[in-house]
Design a protein around this motif. Sequence first.
Motif, mmCIF file in Angstrom:
data_model
loop_
_atom_site.group_PDB
_atom_site.id
_atom_site.type_symbol
_atom_site.label_atom_id
_atom_site.label_comp_id
_atom_site.label_asym_id
_atom_site.label_seq_id
_atom_site.Cartn_x
_atom_site.Cartn_y
_atom_site.Cartn_z
ATOM 1 N N CYS A 66 0.679 -1.234 0.029
ATOM 2 C CA CYS A 66 0.101 0.134 -0.004
ATOM 3 C C CYS A 66 0.849 1.233 0.154
ATOM 4 N N ASN A 67 0.704 2.602 -0.766
ATOM 5 C CA ASN A 67 1.231 3.421 -0.908
ATOM 6 C C ASN A 67 0.769 4.666 -0.386
ATOM 7 N N SER A 68 -0.423 4.730 0.230
ATOM 8 C CA SER A 68 -1.148 5.922 0.680
ATOM 9 C C SER A 68 -1.805 5.549 1.815
ATOM 10 N N PRO A 69 -1.943 6.624 2.885
ATOM 11 C CA PRO A 69 -2.779 6.212 4.240
ATOM 12 C C PRO A 69 -4.126 5.490 3.780
ATOM 13 N N LYS A 70 -4.764 6.121 2.676
ATOM 14 C CA LYS A 70 -6.035 5.358 2.731
ATOM 15 C C LYS A 70 -6.135 4.006 2.178
ATOM 16 N N SER A 71 -5.154 3.537 1.343
ATOM 17 C CA SER A 71 -4.870 2.266 0.996
ATOM 18 C C SER A 71 -4.520 1.495 2.150
ATOM 19 N N CYS A 72 -3.438 1.953 2.938
ATOM 20 C CA CYS A 72 -3.058 1.177 4.148
ATOM 21 C C CYS A 72 -4.272 0.979 4.983
ATOM 22 N N TYR A 86 -13.424 1.199 14.697
ATOM 23 C CA TYR A 86 -12.604 2.495 14.531
ATOM 24 C C TYR A 86 -12.818 3.076 13.089
ATOM 25 N N GLU A 87 -13.721 2.262 12.522
ATOM 26 C CA GLU A 87 -13.896 2.732 10.894
ATOM 27 C C GLU A 87 -14.199 4.232 10.728
ATOM 28 N N GLU A 88 -14.937 4.960 11.566
ATOM 29 C CA GLU A 88 -15.204 6.168 11.358
ATOM 30 C C GLU A 88 -14.366 7.052 12.032
ATOM 31 N N VAL A 89 -13.553 6.617 13.114
ATOM 32 C CA VAL A 89 -12.554 7.343 13.749
ATOM 33 C C VAL A 89 -11.254 7.397 12.703
ATOM 34 N N ILE A 90 -10.993 6.402 12.172
ATOM 35 C CA ILE A 90 -10.030 6.524 10.982
ATOM 36 C C ILE A 90 -10.257 7.263 9.986
ATOM 37 N N PHE A 91 -11.494 7.258 9.463
ATOM 38 C CA PHE A 91 -11.870 8.440 8.526
ATOM 39 C C PHE A 91 -11.761 9.761 8.956
ATOM 40 N N ASP A 92 -12.318 9.783 10.197
ATOM 41 C CA ASP A 92 -12.090 11.186 10.825
ATOM 42 C C ASP A 92 -10.467 11.741 10.935
ATOM 43 N N MET A 93 -9.678 10.909 11.239
ATOM 44 C CA MET A 93 -8.307 11.210 11.198
ATOM 45 C C MET A 93 -7.745 11.515 9.911
ATOM 46 N N ALA A 124 -8.004 4.921 19.644
ATOM 47 C CA ALA A 124 -7.954 4.097 18.453
ATOM 48 C C ALA A 124 -6.581 4.022 18.231
ATOM 49 N N PHE A 125 -5.623 5.251 18.578
ATOM 50 C CA PHE A 125 -4.002 4.655 18.456
ATOM 51 C C PHE A 125 -3.676 3.733 19.246
ATOM 52 N N LYS A 126 -4.208 3.793 20.562
ATOM 53 C CA LYS A 126 -3.719 2.840 21.663
ATOM 54 C C LYS A 126 -4.268 1.457 21.332
ATOM 55 N N THR A 127 -5.523 1.446 20.763
ATOM 56 C CA THR A 127 -6.018 -0.304 20.360
ATOM 57 C C THR A 127 -5.028 -0.586 19.336
#
Length: 140
Positions: A66-72, A86-93, A124-127
């Motif tokens: 993967c080469n971008s944050p979204k793809s990773c 954490y899907e929504e949280v990651i999207f918010d990040m 999310a980070f800690k999890t």
Amino acid sequence: MEKFARSFERFKKAYRKFEEVVNNPFLPDIFKDEFLIEITTKRFEYTYEALWKTIKEFLRLRGLECNSPKSCFKEAFKEGLITTEYEEVIFDMIVLRNNLVHVYDEEMAKEIYSKIEQDKFLKAFKTIINKIEEIIQNGV
């Protein structure tokens, strides 16, 4: 494995520094809002960058590219590294990180800061740290 280990250590260090600034109740008494906003947003940005690069190296060890944050992040969900909780949280990040690059006024910075301070990002980070450590203990 060495590149992944270095990346993971950078992520954990960035997380600790972000956590330190978010959870320190004395900082608002010590620093002006402008400075506190700058510190917090920068530490969030460093933690986000370290996270996606750690995920990139983790996935590389599993034979996935993967080469971008979204793809990773997309692959990390597929691999079970990040739960759908954490899907929504990651999207918010992702959105907040992208907005940080284009902050040109104080009001926008304050708005981003108020969102970054939310506990959901620390959780999310800690999890994710805990999940990676669990996987390492069981063998990558």
